[in-house]
Design an enzyme around this catalytic site. Structure first.
Site, PDB file in Angstrom:
ATOM      1  N   ASN A   6       1.646 -36.376  40.074  1.00 44.92           N
ATOM      2  CA  ASN A   6       1.254 -37.090  39.128  1.00 44.92           C
ATOM      3  C   ASN A   6       0.276 -37.179  38.337  1.00 44.92           C
ATOM      4  O   ASN A   6      -0.958 -37.168  38.720  1.00 44.92           O
ATOM      5  CB  ASN A   6       1.286 -38.675  39.710  1.00 44.92           C
ATOM      6  CG  ASN A   6       0.834 -39.765  38.807  1.00 44.92           C
ATOM      7  OD1 ASN A   6       1.929 -39.934  37.775  1.00 44.92           O
ATOM      8  ND2 ASN A   6      -0.365 -40.186  38.369  1.00 44.92           N
ATOM      9  N   GLU A   7       0.408 -36.695  37.093  1.00 50.01           N
ATOM     10  CA  GLU A   7      -0.776 -36.601  35.956  1.00 50.01           C
ATOM     11  C   GLU A   7      -1.900 -35.858  36.483  1.00 50.01           C
ATOM     12  O   GLU A   7      -3.035 -36.259  36.646  1.00 50.01           O
ATOM     13  CB  GLU A   7      -1.205 -38.053  35.658  1.00 50.01           C
ATOM     14  CG  GLU A   7      -0.190 -39.011  35.142  1.00 50.01           C
ATOM     15  CD  GLU A   7      -0.702 -40.419  34.391  1.00 50.01           C
ATOM     16  OE1 GLU A   7      -2.116 -40.349  34.670  1.00 50.01           O
ATOM     17  OE2 GLU A   7      -0.113 -41.044  33.950  1.00 50.01           O
TER      18      GLU A   7
END
Ligand code: FCB
Length: 424
Positions: free
Chosen positions: A155-156
């Site tokens: 994630n990110e």
């Protein structure tokens, strides 16, 4: 005036959470962290014990997908260790509850949190973290491959690497270490490539896995068109956070590691005299209002940028896209409903132009622990009463609105193999 939004019948309408933000009872590098409001993640929403109820909430919303994390620190106590059976069984039970409710899981393998043994051995600056993560991935996939086919490795990575080594917001709280930022991104990209091979290997013969990274995309721009210096900073920031990171994960041959691109989209940050004009940077609501900036409690909203970005990423990567996160934080439900409507219109517009978007995951199912900001940012489709020991969940108007979207409640009979929604 209503406008019609038609989405394919097999489109995923989902919601999203992450372990550190909702589960509680975790021992990782965030456990001892105290956020700006004095909050910590030690109990969070107690999703760890209340997950069956939370699946019921999702079923009531009518979502057909859920983007959830599996917490590495629960599963392995050392590099290459066997997985913890009890914790695994709990996740398996959660996945079975989702299945019984007709909800397809997308599993995130890394969402901003590391086991303490990774942190103490140098975290993502240490190349030895890469094989440790790949080993963890292979073991998890081997056990869950019959229940999960949608895998989101990271994630990110851009947010993670910048908040850990440039902006000092996440453990280990370093600032302005550009070299470290770049190294973390490169290591995560390498781990993504190798983890994707491991996922394919483990799935061999049991269905085709879908694999992707979730890229956060913030637009950076100058607030005043004549301020050359702000344009330069915006361009440098865009290059560092967006172009460089996307290229590390999906540039050239690397694109083949992924079958989809995850996109987390919250809006933009404009600069005035080197300062980002957003609430997360401490700019007051009064100042933002005076400057004419429409913000939630985090960022400037920029729905038009969403459609533009989807078209651009489609041209640039050519991968199917999942909107792995979008949502807004505010106590004003009307604001949040308008925000969602505006973004869904842009999404539909981009899909009409041929952008292949497969699903939308609203951030978030619940109000939760928003990292440095503790419990002050209200993103939930359900609110959570953090003053009440039961952590009571309550429905919100934005949740009811999303429920109508999921159900196609205001839908006309289906046309063109799709559901027709009227969103006012
Ligand atoms: C994203 C994060 C998520 C949450 C939302 C508001 O950047 O992935 O965990 O903090 O922002």
């Amino acid at each position: 005036m209503g406008s019609e939004l038609t989405f394919p019948a097999n489109f995923f309408w989902g919601t999203a959470t992450s372990p550190t933000q909702v589960e509680g009872h975790i021992l990782n590098e965030w456990t001892d962290y105290v956020a700006c409001d004095g909050g910590h993640c030690r109990v969070a929403c107690n999703h760890y014990h209340l997950y069956e109820k939370d699946v019921e909430l999702m079923a009531g919303l009518g979502v057909n997908a859920y983007r959830m994390g599996i917490e590495w620190s629960r599963l392995q106590s050392a590099p290459f260790a066997e997985l913890n059976r009890k914790e695994l069984d709990r996740y398996i039970h959660l996945l079975d509850c989702l299945k019984a409710a007709g909800i397809t899981p997308m599993v995130v393998l890394h969402h901003f949190s590391n086991p303490l043994w990774i942190t103490t051995s140098g975290g993502w600056l240490n190349p030895a973290t890469i094989p440790a993560f790949v080993d963890y991935t292979a073991k998890i996939v081997a056990v869950l491959k019959d229940r999960v086919y949608l895998w989101n490795t990271f994630n990110e990575p851009d947010t993670y690497a910048s908040l850990t080594y440039l902006l000092g917001g996440f453990p280990p709280f370093h600032k302005w270490r550009l070299g470290a930022f770049r190294r973390v991104v490169k290591h995560m990209a390498e781990a993504h490539i190798r983890a994707s091979e491991a996922i394919r290997r483990e799935h061999n013969g049991s269905g085709r896995p879908e694999i992707g990274v979730a890229k956060n995309w913030t637009y950076f721009g100058a607030f005043r068109s004549f301020a050359l210096w702000d344009h330069v900073v915006a361009e440098l920031t865009h290059h560092t956070f967006n172009r460089f990171v996307l290229n590390e994960f999906t540039g050239g041959k690397r694109r083949n590691a992924s079958t989809f691109l995850g996109l987390n989209y919250y809006g933009r940050a404009r600069l005035k005299d080197f300062r980002a004009l957003v609430p997360t940077n401490g700019v007051s609501p009064e100042t933002l209002k005076k400057l004419g900036l429409v913000c939630d409690d985090m960022f400037e909203r920029h729905p038009a940028g969403f459609g533009k970005l989807l078209r651009r990423l489609h041209r640039r990567c050519g991968l199917p896209i999942y909107i792995t996160e979008h949502g807004s934080a505010s106590l004003d439900d009307d604001f949040r409903i308008d925000d969602l409507t505006g973004h869904l219109r842009e999404l539909r517009g981009a899909m009409n132009d041929g952008v292949d978007v497969r699903g939308f995951f609203y951030w978030s199912l619940l109000d939760n622990f928003e990292w440095q900001f503790g419990y002050t940012k209200k993103f939930g489709l359900f609110s959570v009463d953090f003053n009440d020991a039961q952590l009571t969940r309550r429905s919100t108007r934005v949740g009811k609105f999303y429920q109508q979207i999921c159900a196609g409640a205001r839908a006309e009979p289906s046309r063109q193999n799709g559901r027709e929604l009227k969103v006012s």
